[in-house]
Design a protein around this motif. Structure first.
Motif, PDB file in Angstrom:
ATOM      1  N   ILE A   6       0.846  -1.197   0.000  1.00  0.00           N
ATOM      2  CA  ILE A   6       0.000   0.000   0.000  1.00  0.00           C
ATOM      3  C   ILE A   6       0.884   1.252   0.000  1.00  0.00           C
ATOM      4  N   TYR A   7       1.986   1.226   0.740  1.00  0.00           N
ATOM      5  CA  TYR A   7       2.896   2.370   0.770  1.00  0.00           C
ATOM      6  C   TYR A   7       3.458   2.647  -0.624  1.00  0.00           C
ATOM      7  N   LYS A   8       3.870   1.608  -1.313  1.00  0.00           N
ATOM      8  CA  LYS A   8       4.419   1.786  -2.662  1.00  0.00           C
ATOM      9  C   LYS A   8       3.352   2.305  -3.625  1.00  0.00           C
ATOM     10  N   ALA A   9       2.119   1.842  -3.479  1.00  0.00           N
ATOM     11  CA  ALA A   9       1.017   2.353  -4.298  1.00  0.00           C
ATOM     12  C   ALA A   9       0.777   3.833  -3.998  1.00  0.00           C
ATOM     13  N   TYR A  10       0.866   4.198  -2.726  1.00  0.00           N
ATOM     14  CA  TYR A  10       0.708   5.593  -2.313  1.00  0.00           C
ATOM     15  C   TYR A  10       1.782   6.467  -2.967  1.00  0.00           C
ATOM     16  N   ILE A  11       3.018   6.022  -2.920  1.00  0.00           N
ATOM     17  CA  ILE A  11       4.121   6.776  -3.519  1.00  0.00           C
ATOM     18  C   ILE A  11       3.912   6.912  -5.026  1.00  0.00           C
ATOM     19  N   GLN A  12       3.488   5.833  -5.676  1.00  0.00           N
ATOM     20  CA  GLN A  12       3.261   5.873  -7.121  1.00  0.00           C
ATOM     21  C   GLN A  12       2.137   6.843  -7.471  1.00  0.00           C
ATOM     22  N   GLU A  13       1.035   6.797  -6.736  1.00  0.00           N
ATOM     23  CA  GLU A  13      -0.079   7.723  -6.987  1.00  0.00           C
ATOM     24  C   GLU A  13       0.343   9.164  -6.737  1.00  0.00           C
ATOM     25  N   LEU A  14       1.099   9.374  -5.682  1.00  0.00           N
ATOM     26  CA  LEU A  14       1.587  10.710  -5.356  1.00  0.00           C
ATOM     27  C   LEU A  14       2.491  11.234  -6.470  1.00  0.00           C
ATOM     28  N   ARG A  15       3.366  10.383  -6.942  1.00  0.00           N
ATOM     29  CA  ARG A  15       4.279  10.783  -8.030  1.00  0.00           C
ATOM     30  C   ARG A  15       3.505  11.147  -9.289  1.00  0.00           C
ATOM     31  N   GLU A  16       2.548  10.327  -9.662  1.00  0.00           N
ATOM     32  CA  GLU A  16       1.755  10.601 -10.859  1.00  0.00           C
ATOM     33  C   GLU A  16       0.950  11.880 -10.703  1.00  0.00           C
ATOM     34  N   HIS A  17       0.393  12.089  -9.546  1.00  0.00           N
ATOM     35  CA  HIS A  17      -0.407  13.285  -9.288  1.00  0.00           C
ATOM     36  C   HIS A  17       0.435  14.563  -9.304  1.00  0.00           C
ATOM     37  N   LEU A  18       1.598  14.500  -8.668  1.00  0.00           N
ATOM     38  CA  LEU A  18       2.416  15.704  -8.530  1.00  0.00           C
ATOM     39  C   LEU A  18       3.301  15.991  -9.732  1.00  0.00           C
ATOM     40  N   PHE A  19       3.838  14.944 -10.365  1.00  0.00           N
ATOM     41  CA  PHE A  19       4.889  15.158 -11.357  1.00  0.00           C
ATOM     42  C   PHE A  19       4.631  14.531 -12.725  1.00  0.00           C
ATOM     43  N   ARG A  20       3.499  13.913 -12.900  1.00  0.00           N
ATOM     44  CA  ARG A  20       3.141  13.266 -14.167  1.00  0.00           C
ATOM     45  C   ARG A  20       4.287  12.413 -14.695  1.00  0.00           C
ATOM     46  N   ASP A  21       4.990  12.911 -15.687  1.00  0.00           N
ATOM     47  CA  ASP A  21       6.036  12.123 -16.340  1.00  0.00           C
ATOM     48  C   ASP A  21       7.440  12.506 -15.904  1.00  0.00           C
ATOM     49  N   GLY A  22       7.565  13.265 -14.842  1.00  0.00           N
ATOM     50  CA  GLY A  22       8.882  13.692 -14.381  1.00  0.00           C
ATOM     51  C   GLY A  22       9.724  12.509 -13.920  1.00  0.00           C
ATOM     52  N   SER A  23      10.970  12.508 -14.334  1.00  0.00           N
ATOM     53  CA  SER A  23      11.875  11.426 -13.923  1.00  0.00           C
ATOM     54  C   SER A  23      12.354  11.683 -12.500  1.00  0.00           C
TER      55      SER A  23
END
Length: 125
Positions: A6-23
């Protein structure tokens, strides 16, 4: 209490929400002038011992020493079950801090951990 999937899913959702395609390189490069990137990166490096160790070893050359001081200081302040689990998973010790983080920085990290706990509770329902 800590569910790593769940933590990894949270990080992934947060990344997509905040940075879209940012590396991750773009995120790391931008932390000095982006509060949002800094807070995200703090949570990101905590998702596994391997990721934590990778960035911890490069913290000086990447300019992440203060970030790691914040993470480690926060995890060792005001103990909680969640913090104890992160300490155990990441295998960190208080002597990994080169300078203790300020009370504000610790509180900031605790807010991010609480945001994750709320996310986890919602996902379990």
């Amino acid at each position: 209490m800590l569910n790593l999937s769940i933590y990894k899913a949270y990080i992934q959702e947060l990344r997509e929400h905040l940075f879209r395609d940012g590396s991750m390189e773009q995120i790391v490069e931008g932390i000095s002038n982006s509060h949002r990137k800094r807070r995200f990166l703090a949570m990101y490096v905590m998702q596994s011992k391997e990721i934590f160790d990778l960035y911890y070893k490069q913290r000086l050359e990447l300019g992440l020493d203060d970030l790691f001081n914040q993470i480690i200081s926060a995890l060792f302040s005001e103990k909680s079950e969640l913090k104890n689990e992160f300490i155990s998973i990441l295998e960190i010790t208080p002597d990994m801090v080169s300078k203790r983080a300020s009370p504000f920085e610790i509180k900031e990290m605790e807010k991010d951990l609480n945001a994750y706990l709320l996310y986890q509770q919602k996902r379990r329902r």
